[in-house]
Structure formats: structure tokens, C-alpha cells
Motif scaffolding. Structure first.
Motif, PDB file in Angstrom:
ATOM      1  N   SER A 183      22.732  35.831-164.005  1.00 49.45           N
ATOM      2  CA  SER A 183      23.749  35.133-164.800  1.00 49.45           C
ATOM      3  C   SER A 183      25.096  35.831-164.749  1.00 49.45           C
ATOM      4  N   GLY A 184      25.109  37.107-164.387  1.00 51.01           N
ATOM      5  CA  GLY A 184      26.370  37.826-164.261  1.00 51.01           C
ATOM      6  C   GLY A 184      27.268  37.254-163.181  1.00 51.01           C
ATOM      7  N   ALA A 185      26.696  36.506-162.250  1.00 53.54           N
ATOM      8  CA  ALA A 185      27.487  35.897-161.171  1.00 53.54           C
ATOM      9  C   ALA A 185      28.071  34.555-161.578  1.00 53.54           C
ATOM     10  N   GLY A 186      27.779  34.108-162.796  1.00 53.68           N
ATOM     11  CA  GLY A 186      28.325  32.843-163.260  1.00 53.68           C
ATOM     12  C   GLY A 186      27.423  31.671-162.937  1.00 53.68           C
ATOM     13  N   GLY A 188      28.390  28.835-161.288  1.00 57.60           N
ATOM     14  CA  GLY A 188      28.754  28.087-160.086  1.00 57.60           C
ATOM     15  C   GLY A 188      27.741  28.254-158.972  1.00 57.60           C
ATOM     16  N   LEU A 189      27.707  27.283-158.078  1.00 55.11           N
ATOM     17  CA  LEU A 189      26.761  27.285-156.966  1.00 55.11           C
ATOM     18  C   LEU A 189      27.234  28.257-155.886  1.00 55.11           C
ATOM     19  N   LYS A 190      26.410  29.297-155.617  1.00 55.70           N
ATOM     20  CA  LYS A 190      26.718  30.277-154.581  1.00 55.70           C
ATOM     21  C   LYS A 190      25.437  30.577-153.815  1.00 55.70           C
ATOM     22  N   LEU A 191      25.549  30.734-152.517  1.00 54.46           N
ATOM     23  CA  LEU A 191      24.367  30.987-151.687  1.00 54.46           C
ATOM     24  C   LEU A 191      23.606  32.215-152.171  1.00 54.46           C
ATOM     25  N   GLY A 192      24.325  33.301-152.452  1.00 57.25           N
ATOM     26  CA  GLY A 192      23.670  34.561-152.785  1.00 57.25           C
ATOM     27  C   GLY A 192      22.942  34.576-154.103  1.00 57.25           C
ATOM     28  N   THR A 193      23.179  33.559-154.950  1.00 59.50           N
ATOM     29  CA  THR A 193      22.504  33.535-156.248  1.00 59.50           C
ATOM     30  C   THR A 193      21.522  32.371-156.377  1.00 59.50           C
ATOM     31  N   LEU A 194      21.220  31.684-155.262  1.00 57.24           N
ATOM     32  CA  LEU A 194      20.178  30.668-155.287  1.00 57.24           C
ATOM     33  C   LEU A 194      18.816  31.317-155.546  1.00 57.24           C
ATOM     34  N   TYR A 195      17.918  30.560-156.118  1.00 62.76           N
ATOM     35  CA  TYR A 195      16.593  31.098-156.474  1.00 62.76           C
ATOM     36  C   TYR A 195      15.895  31.737-155.277  1.00 62.76           C
ATOM     37  N   GLY A 303      16.925  67.958-162.299  1.00 60.68           N
ATOM     38  CA  GLY A 303      17.516  68.988-161.452  1.00 60.68           C
ATOM     39  C   GLY A 303      18.754  69.572-162.099  1.00 60.68           C
ATOM     40  N   LYS A 304      19.857  69.567-161.373  1.00 57.52           N
ATOM     41  CA  LYS A 304      21.111  70.097-161.898  1.00 57.52           C
ATOM     42  C   LYS A 304      21.981  69.013-162.535  1.00 57.52           C
ATOM     43  N   ARG A 305      21.454  67.811-162.634  1.00 59.66           N
ATOM     44  CA  ARG A 305      22.216  66.703-163.204  1.00 59.66           C
ATOM     45  C   ARG A 305      21.578  66.195-164.490  1.00 59.66           C
ATOM     46  N   ILE A 306      22.382  65.428-165.224  1.00 56.29           N
ATOM     47  CA  ILE A 306      21.888  64.662-166.354  1.00 56.29           C
ATOM     48  C   ILE A 306      21.904  63.191-165.945  1.00 56.29           C
ATOM     49  N   VAL A 307      20.824  62.491-166.258  1.00 54.71           N
ATOM     50  CA  VAL A 307      20.731  61.064-166.010  1.00 54.71           C
ATOM     51  C   VAL A 307      20.956  60.336-167.339  1.00 54.71           C
ATOM     52  N   LEU A 308      21.992  59.510-167.386  1.00 58.00           N
ATOM     53  CA  LEU A 308      22.294  58.699-168.555  1.00 58.00           C
ATOM     54  C   LEU A 308      21.805  57.290-168.279  1.00 58.00           C
ATOM     55  N   LEU A 309      21.083  56.717-169.234  1.00 58.31           N
ATOM     56  CA  LEU A 309      20.576  55.358-169.078  1.00 58.31           C
ATOM     57  C   LEU A 309      21.136  54.478-170.174  1.00 58.31           C
ATOM     58  N   SER A 310      21.586  53.292-169.776  1.00 59.91           N
ATOM     59  CA  SER A 310      22.265  52.383-170.705  1.00 59.91           C
ATOM     60  C   SER A 310      21.814  50.964-170.418  1.00 59.91           C
ATOM     61  N   ALA A 311      21.365  50.246-171.456  1.00 61.72           N
ATOM     62  CA  ALA A 311      20.913  48.866-171.290  1.00 61.72           C
ATOM     63  C   ALA A 311      21.678  47.956-172.240  1.00 61.72           C
ATOM     64  N   ILE A 312      22.189  46.836-171.706  1.00 55.96           N
ATOM     65  CA  ILE A 312      22.839  45.807-172.514  1.00 55.96           C
ATOM     66  C   ILE A 312      22.402  44.440-172.015  1.00 55.96           C
ATOM     67  N   ASP A 313      22.682  43.415-172.817  1.00 50.78           N
ATOM     68  CA  ASP A 313      22.603  42.038-172.351  1.00 50.78           C
ATOM     69  C   ASP A 313      23.976  41.667-171.817  1.00 50.78           C
ATOM     70  N   ASN A 314      24.052  41.298-170.546  1.00 47.65           N
ATOM     71  CA  ASN A 314      25.358  41.053-169.924  1.00 47.65           C
ATOM     72  C   ASN A 314      26.092  39.857-170.533  1.00 47.65           C
ATOM     73  N   LEU A 315      25.365  38.904-171.098  1.00 48.47           N
ATOM     74  CA  LEU A 315      26.014  37.743-171.706  1.00 48.47           C
ATOM     75  C   LEU A 315      26.324  37.944-173.184  1.00 48.47           C
TER      76      LEU A 315
END
Length: 340
Positions: A183-186, A188-195, A303-315
Motif C-alpha cells: 500500500s505504500g506504493a499507492g 494506482g495501477l503499476k506493474l511492480g505492485t501487481l499481485y 558485534g560492534k554495532r547496535i541494531v535499532l528496530l522500528s515498526a509502524i503502520d505506513n498508512l
């Protein structure tokens, strides 16, 4: 108080979400909904889920009519076209929440480079408040125009900005890996977002060229008072809605486990009074926030990094829910009204 709201460009997914949220908001009502191609049709004929909930006929855009009947307009139009419309609405005396990217960035040159258009209202670029109440509520309350944030940027700015401001992370090497529902792509009809193109598949897109990259840079820099270097890579996943951002940062401290505790405490200090930001112990998932205006954030050592995780509803928190939150702030209503 009963606010009258105009919805400009009501036929897309974000327009549908705004209409749903306003249908249950106790202090606001949808008064005008516009659509160019579908003017004259009931909004429920375009969005059948609104049958019995919203009884409006879609209209042609008329700024003077909106100014005479509405307190605020939510503009869900594409970049470029949105700025033209917003300018007319503001000139007519309407307060506006704009969903496009036309007023989010600080720099006109950056906007025109990334969006490949001449800005129709360049004087307002860098002079418009960014619609994250977690950081800009005082400015939003007084604004005639609010730039509603991008969905990917919301999922990245909220975890990153407090850490950059507090000096807890190195800001010259930030990696943001984000997964979004289709749904983030809107609508409209687009080839890359067809089922058949998206089902049973996950794919990166716009690698190194997605327009939300400079927005993340800009806002993390603005809030943190730094000049960050962010690598942002979005992915399309076979689900309807939601964003999960996995962000890799290097702590200033060599004690990564201890730095994770500092990160978590920094978030709690920053967002303790913010109703829609939840710092959690579990690993966030899009299902945990689906259909809500909440963000869930967690941090882990790797390791030497921190991983931050974030979840939202895009709509929701990534678009229409944020717009309702901004509207509430603009008119002195509690941020949570209509969103719980």
C-alpha cells in the motif's frame, strides 16, 4: 469544538484512512471530499468500506468553497501538484496538512534535485513545520501549513534523532534497511505492485535513489544538530500495510551492551510523555502496530554495532494517523483523540 475537514484527493489509500479516522473522531467531521476524475460520485462508490460510515459526494476542488466551510484541509495529492493546490488553499485562509513531500525538506536545491520539478511555491521550502509532534508540537500548534512526514522517514527519524542529539552514536555511518507493505506504493495501477509481481517475493528497489533518503538525512540532522550520513534501502514485501525498519549504528562507547542500555534510556527519556511511541522489550513487528498510530522501538547489541528496530503502520503513523495527530495539535485537541 467540532472541526470541519476537507479531504483533497480522496480516492487513494491515505484518503480512505483519513475518512475512516474522521468517521469516529468525536471532535471533527469530514465535510468536503474532492476528486478530479470521480467528482459527482459518492465517496462510498470509490471506497465501498465507507458505506454506512461516510455519506458524502465527491466534489471538484474549490479553494474558496473549502475556506467558507472548513477549518482545515488534508491534501493527499502527488508532489508538485500538491504545492500548487496548497498555495491556493493557504491564500484562501485554510490551514493545511500536506501529505506530499513538497514542504518537508529544508533545501530547495535538494528538493528540486531529488523530485526533478521546479517547486511551485519555493518561498515555503525550509519555512514549513515538519509534522512530527514528538519534536515540533509547539510549532505545529501555530502553523498554517504542516508537512506531514513520509512513512519510511517516520520509522527512521523517531529512533535515530534522539540518539544523534544525545551524542550516543556515530552519525557518519548509519544504515537504514526498511521493509514496506504494498500500500505504500499507492492505489494506482503499476506493474511492480501487481499481485503476481509481489506475492511470494521480497525485493529491494530504488537502491541509492529513494527520495526518502534525503528526508531522513535532513530531519535527523535538524533535530540532532549534526550532519549525518545515512544509507537507506527500501524493500517491497508481500503484505498490505506496515513498515519494519532495521537500523544499524555504531555506538560512541566500546561497551556495546552498555550502549544498548543507554539507547533504551535515551528513548524513554525523550518519549516518556509521547502517547504514540512505545519502547518495548520484545522485537517489534508490523502486526503489533497494524491499524494503529503507534510506533514500537527496541534495540539490540550485534558485534560492534547496535541494531535499532522500528515498526509502524505506513498508512496510520506513516500517513493518515499522523495527519489526525497533527490536526489535533493544531486545534488544541488531545493528540490521542480519534486515534485510540
Amino acid at each position: 469544538m467540532s472541526l470541519s475537514v476537507a479531504l483533497i484527493g480522496a480516492t487513494g489509500y491515505t484518503g480512505l484512512e483519513v475518512a475512516k479516522l474522521l468517521s469516529v473522531h468525536p471532535q471533527a467531521r469530514l465535510t468536503i471530499a474532492t476528486a478530479r476524475a470521480d467528482a459527482g460520485q459518492p465517496i462510498a462508490s470509490v471506497h465501498p468500506s465507507l458505506v454506512g460510515r461516510v455519506d458524502l459526494v465527491l466534489e471538484e476542488l474549490d479553494a474558496d468553497k473549502i475556506a467558507s466551510r472548513c477549518d482545515v484541509a488534508m491534501c493527499c495529492l502527488p508532489h508538485g501538484a500538491s504545492a500548487e493546490t496548497v498555495r491556493g488553499l493557504c491564500a484562501a485562509g485554510v490551514r493545511v496538512i500536506d501529505f506530499s513531500a513538497d514542504f518537508r525538506l529544508s533545501s530547495l536545491d535538494v528538493y528540486e534535485h531529488w523530485y526533478k520539478v521546479k517547486h511551485p511555491w519555493p518561498e515555503r521550502v525550509g519555512q514549513t513545520v515538519y509534522g512530527l509532534p514528538e519534536f515540533f508540537a509547539d510549532e505545529i500548534a501555530k502553523a498554517d501549513l504542516v508537512a506531514n512526514p513520509g512513512c519510511y522517514p517516520t520509522s527512521a527519524i523517531l529512533p535515530l534523532a534522539p540518539l544523534a542529539k544525545a551524542g550516543l552514536i556515530e552519525t557518519d555511518d548509519i544504515i537504514v534497511d526498511s521493509k514496506s507493505g504494498v500500500s505504500g506504493a499507492g492505489r494506482g495501477l503499476k506493474l511492480g505492485t501487481l499481485y503476481c509481481e509481489t506475492n511470494e517475493s521480497i525485493a529491494a528497489y530504488a537502491v541509492g535513489s529513494h527520495r526518502h533518503g534525503p528526508e531522513i538525512d535532513d530531519l535527523v540532522g535538524r533535530i540532532g544538530g549534526i550532519d549525518p550520513q545515512v544509507i537507506f534501502t527500501p524493500h517491497l514485501t508481500p503484505m498490505s500495510r506496515g513498515i519494519l525498519s532495521t537500523i544499524y549504528v555504531r555506538p560512541k562507547s566500546d561497551d556495546v551492551v552498555g550502549a544498548v542500555k543507554q539507547v533504551t534510556q535515551c528513548w524513554r527519556d525523550c518519549y516518556g510523555e509521547q502517547p504514540f511511541v512505545n519502547v518495548v522489550d520484545h522485537l517489534p513487528a508490523t502486526a503489533h502496530v497494524a491499524g494503529t498510530n503507534y510506533v514500537q522501538m527496541a534495540a539490540r547489541a550485534s558485534g560492534k554495532r547496535i541494531v535499532l528496530l522500528s515498526a509502524i503502520d505506513n498508512l496510520a503513523k506513516g500517513a493518515s494517523g499522523a495527519a489526525i495527530q497533527n490536526m489535533n495539535v493544531m486545534f488544541g485537541i488531545d493528540q490521542q483523540v480519534g486515534l485510540n
